[in-house]
Scaffold this motif. Sequence first.
Motif, mmCIF file in Angstrom:
data_model
loop_
_atom_site.group_PDB
_atom_site.id
_atom_site.type_symbol
_atom_site.label_atom_id
_atom_site.label_comp_id
_atom_site.label_asym_id
_atom_site.label_seq_id
_atom_site.Cartn_x
_atom_site.Cartn_y
_atom_site.Cartn_z
ATOM 1 N N SER A 58 -48.041 -32.721 -4.498
ATOM 2 C CA SER A 58 -49.491 -32.938 -4.388
ATOM 3 C C SER A 58 -50.202 -31.592 -4.303
ATOM 4 O O SER A 58 -49.559 -30.550 -4.104
ATOM 5 C CB SER A 58 -49.822 -33.741 -3.120
ATOM 6 O OG SER A 58 -49.604 -32.941 -1.979
ATOM 7 N N LEU A 60 -52.231 -30.783 -1.847
ATOM 8 C CA LEU A 60 -52.113 -30.329 -0.448
ATOM 9 C C LEU A 60 -50.781 -29.618 -0.237
ATOM 10 O O LEU A 60 -50.717 -28.562 0.400
ATOM 11 C CB LEU A 60 -52.255 -31.519 0.515
ATOM 12 C CG LEU A 60 -52.052 -31.210 1.997
ATOM 13 C CD1 LEU A 60 -53.006 -30.129 2.489
ATOM 14 C CD2 LEU A 60 -52.215 -32.470 2.844
ATOM 15 N N LEU A 63 -50.853 -26.086 -1.731
ATOM 16 C CA LEU A 63 -51.529 -25.120 -0.853
ATOM 17 C C LEU A 63 -50.647 -24.757 0.336
ATOM 18 O O LEU A 63 -50.490 -23.585 0.683
ATOM 19 C CB LEU A 63 -52.834 -25.731 -0.327
ATOM 20 C CG LEU A 63 -54.006 -25.797 -1.311
ATOM 21 C CD1 LEU A 63 -55.082 -26.757 -0.801
ATOM 22 C CD2 LEU A 63 -54.599 -24.409 -1.523
ATOM 23 N N TYR A 85 -63.188 -29.567 0.159
ATOM 24 C CA TYR A 85 -62.475 -30.776 0.543
ATOM 25 C C TYR A 85 -61.543 -30.400 1.697
ATOM 26 O O TYR A 85 -60.959 -29.314 1.706
ATOM 27 C CB TYR A 85 -61.681 -31.337 -0.651
ATOM 28 C CG TYR A 85 -60.982 -32.610 -0.287
ATOM 29 C CD1 TYR A 85 -61.691 -33.680 0.243
ATOM 30 C CD2 TYR A 85 -59.616 -32.751 -0.434
ATOM 31 C CE1 TYR A 85 -61.048 -34.851 0.622
ATOM 32 C CE2 TYR A 85 -58.966 -33.920 -0.071
ATOM 33 C CZ TYR A 85 -59.703 -34.963 0.465
ATOM 34 O OH TYR A 85 -59.069 -36.112 0.839
ATOM 35 N N THR A 88 -58.149 -28.150 1.927
ATOM 36 C CA THR A 88 -58.055 -26.683 1.995
ATOM 37 C C THR A 88 -57.769 -26.263 3.440
ATOM 38 O O THR A 88 -56.895 -25.431 3.705
ATOM 39 C CB THR A 88 -59.384 -26.037 1.530
ATOM 40 O OG1 THR A 88 -59.841 -26.668 0.345
ATOM 41 C CG2 THR A 88 -59.224 -24.551 1.310
ATOM 42 N N ASP A 156 -57.471 -22.073 -4.159
ATOM 43 C CA ASP A 156 -57.349 -23.523 -4.252
ATOM 44 C C ASP A 156 -58.031 -23.890 -5.568
ATOM 45 O O ASP A 156 -59.266 -23.919 -5.666
ATOM 46 C CB ASP A 156 -58.053 -24.166 -3.049
ATOM 47 C CG ASP A 156 -58.036 -25.684 -3.101
ATOM 48 O OD1 ASP A 156 -57.808 -26.241 -4.185
ATOM 49 O OD2 ASP A 156 -58.273 -26.312 -2.052
ATOM 50 N N GLN A 159 -59.588 -28.196 -8.339
ATOM 51 C CA GLN A 159 -60.646 -28.784 -9.167
ATOM 52 C C GLN A 159 -60.916 -27.945 -10.408
ATOM 53 O O GLN A 159 -61.948 -28.150 -11.067
ATOM 54 C CB GLN A 159 -61.936 -28.885 -8.331
ATOM 55 C CG GLN A 159 -61.762 -29.688 -7.052
ATOM 56 C CD GLN A 159 -63.052 -29.885 -6.278
ATOM 57 O OE1 GLN A 159 -64.094 -29.357 -6.631
ATOM 58 N NE2 GLN A 159 -62.987 -30.665 -5.211
ATOM 59 N N SER A 173 -54.012 -29.409 -7.978
ATOM 60 C CA SER A 173 -53.745 -30.829 -7.713
ATOM 61 C C SER A 173 -53.792 -31.546 -9.055
ATOM 62 O O SER A 173 -54.592 -31.207 -9.920
ATOM 63 C CB SER A 173 -54.847 -31.389 -6.807
ATOM 64 O OG SER A 173 -54.864 -32.807 -6.887
ATOM 65 N N TYR A 175 -54.113 -34.930 -8.903
ATOM 66 C CA TYR A 175 -54.676 -36.218 -8.484
ATOM 67 C C TYR A 175 -55.355 -36.845 -9.713
ATOM 68 O O TYR A 175 -55.961 -36.124 -10.514
ATOM 69 C CB TYR A 175 -55.686 -35.920 -7.364
ATOM 70 C CG TYR A 175 -56.318 -37.121 -6.731
ATOM 71 C CD1 TYR A 175 -55.668 -37.838 -5.743
ATOM 72 C CD2 TYR A 175 -57.605 -37.536 -7.112
ATOM 73 C CE1 TYR A 175 -56.265 -38.946 -5.153
ATOM 74 C CE2 TYR A 175 -58.206 -38.631 -6.532
ATOM 75 C CZ TYR A 175 -57.533 -39.338 -5.548
ATOM 76 O OH TYR A 175 -58.122 -40.427 -4.970
ATOM 77 N N ASP A 185 -49.709 -39.014 -7.660
ATOM 78 C CA ASP A 185 -49.873 -37.692 -7.050
ATOM 79 C C ASP A 185 -49.060 -36.626 -7.775
ATOM 80 O O ASP A 185 -48.031 -36.929 -8.397
ATOM 81 C CB ASP A 185 -49.418 -37.746 -5.585
ATOM 82 C CG ASP A 185 -50.530 -38.226 -4.653
ATOM 83 O OD1 ASP A 185 -51.646 -37.693 -4.767
ATOM 84 O OD2 ASP A 185 -50.267 -39.124 -3.834
ATOM 85 N N TYR A 303 -69.052 -33.360 -0.262
ATOM 86 C CA TYR A 303 -68.379 -34.361 0.544
ATOM 87 C C TYR A 303 -69.327 -34.749 1.665
ATOM 88 O O TYR A 303 -70.020 -33.868 2.183
ATOM 89 C CB TYR A 303 -67.055 -33.788 1.084
ATOM 90 C CG TYR A 303 -66.141 -33.419 -0.080
ATOM 91 C CD1 TYR A 303 -65.316 -34.373 -0.665
ATOM 92 C CD2 TYR A 303 -66.178 -32.151 -0.603
ATOM 93 C CE1 TYR A 303 -64.508 -34.044 -1.739
ATOM 94 C CE2 TYR A 303 -65.377 -31.821 -1.701
ATOM 95 C CZ TYR A 303 -64.552 -32.771 -2.260
ATOM 96 O OH TYR A 303 -63.785 -32.443 -3.336
HETATM 97 C C1 LIG Z 1 -60.505 -28.613 -3.330
HETATM 98 C C2 LIG Z 1 -59.300 -29.484 -3.147
HETATM 99 N N1 LIG Z 1 -58.226 -28.970 -2.514
HETATM 100 C C3 LIG Z 1 -57.110 -29.694 -2.329
HETATM 101 C C4 LIG Z 1 -57.008 -30.985 -2.793
HETATM 102 C C5 LIG Z 1 -55.772 -31.767 -2.479
HETATM 103 O O1 LIG Z 1 -55.130 -32.251 -3.602
HETATM 104 P P1 LIG Z 1 -54.212 -33.570 -3.486
HETATM 105 O O2 LIG Z 1 -55.136 -34.741 -3.342
HETATM 106 O O3 LIG Z 1 -53.465 -33.600 -4.771
HETATM 107 O O4 LIG Z 1 -53.324 -33.395 -2.315
HETATM 108 C C6 LIG Z 1 -58.093 -31.546 -3.492
HETATM 109 C C7 LIG Z 1 -58.070 -32.879 -4.094
HETATM 110 O O5 LIG Z 1 -57.909 -33.915 -3.645
HETATM 111 C C8 LIG Z 1 -59.270 -30.782 -3.662
HETATM 112 O O6 LIG Z 1 -60.338 -31.279 -4.293
#
Ligand SMILES: Cc1ncc(COP(=O)(O)O)c(C=O)c1O
Length: 366
Positions: A58, A60, A63, A85, A88, A156, A159, A173, A175, A185, A303
């Motif tokens: 994923s 997350l 990172l 989001y 981070t 990060d 996006q 990511s 996603y 994922d 957000y």
């Molecule tokens: C800025 C940002 N960082 C991290 C993530 C985490 O990614 P994931 O949902 O694949 O864990 C996302 C997306 O969901 C994101 O938009």
Amino acid sequence: MIPFLDLRLATEELRPEIGQAIARVLTSGCYILGAEVEAFENEFAAHCGARHCVGVASGLDALTLLLRALGIGAGDEVIVPSNTYIATWLAVSAVGARVVPIEPDVATYNLDPLQVEDAISSRTRAILAVHLYGQAAAMGALGEIARRRGVMLVADAAQAHGVNLGGVPSAFSFYPSKNLGALGDGGAVVTDDAALAGRIRALGNYGSRKKHLNEVRGVNSRLDPMQAAVLRVKLQHLDEWNRRRRKIAELYLDQLDGIPDLVLPRVAEGSSAAWHIFAIQHPRRDWLARQLALEEIGTMIHYPVPPHLSEAYRDAGYRRGAFPLAERLAAQELSLPLHPHLTGEQVEEIIGSVCLAACVPMEDVA
Ligand SMILES: Cc1ncc(COP(=O)(O)O)c(C=O)c1O
């Protein structure tokens, strides 16, 4: 009806190729790592202009493993945007380090290098820039500060598939709603540093480079071959899809310009944007969203709760007002539909509806 996003459209466009890719994995008998993941990693690294890519489970995890592989942990500070989001921040917290949030540049929504410099302390180990909404952060200026002050710079890029990474280790990511999205994922770290890539690969595979030899206490975070196969198909369309996104963003920027109180996103001089999200601001954001909903136009908020006011960070003791710009964005940001499968007619309809709604005088708003 114009939904904010309909994930079926991208799948439908590529259905035969995706079907073939999945069938290839089914018949391969290889359902963890293997050739499909390796091929995707090579192709994505090449697309990013980087030497290495390590697939993980994923964004997350990408990172978290990146920070861990850099040796960041308890007692360290990592500079992050106050508006991002929450993932981070969660990655920094997951490795035991402390987040040091910095307010954004109001025009680009990204880290303001001047404020970053002021926030560097003797405990700062890294700046974690976010290419928020798909616009590359000021990596040139941040890189210069990082070098001069002896801290690391990482990104990060969850996006921002397709933006210039500036040679910085970057976490992605996959996603499903991302510019390059899987059917579940997925994530990856992209870097030019072979040793760093090797450490991330080991950490995500139980801390092991060789079966049964576990060097560190790792985790299980691997990119699924089925997702890798799907991503390989979609990667071939990423540039074209990003071009379509850019065209729509240009139409929005051109035709929504000059509406009183409506703030449009601005791409900084020399920066690149993958237009993951088209984020506008309006003081009557909720009313505007309701008006668009009445016209059956879907919007989202990226957000509504800034990380420092989330329950997850309650123990950090941040108060309302601690990061006013992040809080203003949470109150005023509205994301308009922006994806490669929007038709020209739909874009015109969205523009017309935003113009009509946003031009209603304040005193007429109930
Ligand atoms: C800025 C940002 N960082 C991290 C993530 C985490 O990614 P994931 O949902 O694949 O864990 C996302 C997306 O969901 C994101 O938009």
